[in-house]
Design a protein around this motif. Structure first.
Motif, PDB file in Angstrom:
ATOM      1  N   MET A   1     -24.480 -13.851  36.535  1.00  0.00           N
ATOM      2  CA  MET A   1     -25.384 -13.063  37.346  1.00  0.00           C
ATOM      3  C   MET A   1     -25.658 -13.806  38.643  1.00  0.00           C
ATOM      4  N   LYS A   2     -25.676 -13.048  39.752  1.00  0.00           N
ATOM      5  CA  LYS A   2     -25.909 -13.629  41.072  1.00  0.00           C
ATOM      6  C   LYS A   2     -27.140 -12.985  41.700  1.00  0.00           C
ATOM      7  N   VAL A   3     -28.080 -13.840  42.143  1.00  0.00           N
ATOM      8  CA  VAL A   3     -29.335 -13.379  42.726  1.00  0.00           C
ATOM      9  C   VAL A   3     -29.429 -13.853  44.168  1.00  0.00           C
ATOM     10  N   ILE A  25     -30.057 -17.263  34.982  1.00  0.00           N
ATOM     11  CA  ILE A  25     -29.326 -16.902  36.190  1.00  0.00           C
ATOM     12  C   ILE A  25     -28.253 -17.942  36.510  1.00  0.00           C
ATOM     13  N   ASP A  26     -27.011 -17.496  36.619  1.00  0.00           N
ATOM     14  CA  ASP A  26     -25.882 -18.385  36.891  1.00  0.00           C
ATOM     15  C   ASP A  26     -25.849 -18.870  38.333  1.00  0.00           C
ATOM     16  N   GLU A  27     -26.069 -17.950  39.273  1.00  0.00           N
ATOM     17  CA  GLU A  27     -25.865 -18.279  40.678  1.00  0.00           C
ATOM     18  C   GLU A  27     -26.993 -17.708  41.532  1.00  0.00           C
ATOM     19  N   VAL A  28     -27.507 -18.546  42.437  1.00  0.00           N
ATOM     20  CA  VAL A  28     -28.554 -18.134  43.364  1.00  0.00           C
ATOM     21  C   VAL A  28     -28.067 -18.439  44.774  1.00  0.00           C
ATOM     22  N   VAL A  29     -28.113 -17.441  45.646  1.00  0.00           N
ATOM     23  CA  VAL A  29     -27.811 -17.641  47.059  1.00  0.00           C
ATOM     24  C   VAL A  29     -29.093 -17.407  47.838  1.00  0.00           C
ATOM     25  N   GLU A  30     -29.258 -18.136  48.935  1.00  0.00           N
ATOM     26  CA  GLU A  30     -30.517 -18.120  49.671  1.00  0.00           C
ATOM     27  C   GLU A  30     -30.324 -17.698  51.113  1.00  0.00           C
ATOM     28  N   ALA A  31     -31.318 -16.956  51.635  1.00  0.00           N
ATOM     29  CA  ALA A  31     -31.341 -16.539  53.033  1.00  0.00           C
ATOM     30  C   ALA A  31     -32.738 -16.782  53.592  1.00  0.00           C
ATOM     31  N   ASP A  48     -26.416  -9.098  42.076  1.00  0.00           N
ATOM     32  CA  ASP A  48     -26.985  -8.327  40.960  1.00  0.00           C
ATOM     33  C   ASP A  48     -28.463  -8.017  41.133  1.00  0.00           C
ATOM     34  N   LEU A  49     -29.167  -8.844  41.914  1.00  0.00           N
ATOM     35  CA  LEU A  49     -30.610  -8.720  42.063  1.00  0.00           C
ATOM     36  C   LEU A  49     -31.017  -9.346  43.383  1.00  0.00           C
ATOM     37  N   LEU A 118     -34.127  -5.850  35.186  1.00  0.00           N
ATOM     38  CA  LEU A 118     -32.715  -5.990  34.859  1.00  0.00           C
ATOM     39  C   LEU A 118     -32.383  -5.183  33.618  1.00  0.00           C
ATOM     40  N   PRO A 119     -31.210  -4.562  33.581  1.00  0.00           N
ATOM     41  CA  PRO A 119     -30.867  -3.682  32.473  1.00  0.00           C
ATOM     42  C   PRO A 119     -30.822  -4.370  31.111  1.00  0.00           C
TER      43      PRO A 119
END
Length: 124
Positions: A1-3, A25-31, A48-49, A118-119
């Protein structure tokens, strides 16, 4: 899952990312703002979220939500903010957020919100 975590505070992004990693959560990207967040969201195919702050420079979280929804994306979005006034919450819901997380929050509240939007969330 990527957030995708969008917040102008680097400290808050790290706090949220740490909380997400400690769950499932496997992966988190930041902005750092909505403009960067929208670019990172792209066509949404690998996100995913979205967790977004409201008050940010360049493009705020509400505008980000509106742009994602206007493009037809149904991704779950949680507004993570200090805005607690009822009219603000209503505005966010009308823009298309799936849930609302008020800062400051604890790990339990973060997990509860994820389970709600989340589903098939895993358990921590």
């Amino acid at each position: 899952m990527k957030v995708l975590v969008v917040d102008d505070s680097g400290v808050m992004r790290k706090i949220i990312a740490r909380g997400l990693h400690s769950l499932w959560i496997d992966e988190v990207v930041e902005a750092a703002d909505g403009v960067e967040g929208l670019a990172m969201f792209g066509d949404g195919s690998d996100i995913d979220l979205v967790l977004t702050d409201w008050n940010m420079p360049n493009m705020n979280g509400l505008e980000l939500v509106q742009k994602i929804r206007a493009a037809g994306h149904k991704h779950p979005i949680v507004m993570v903010t200090t805005e607690t006034e009822k009219s603000q919450v209503v505005k966010a819901i009308q823009a298309g957020v799936n849930d609302y997380l008020v800062k400051p929050f604890d790990q339990e509240m973060l997990q509860l919100k994820l389970q709600r939007v989340l589903p098939n969330p895993q358990t921590a």
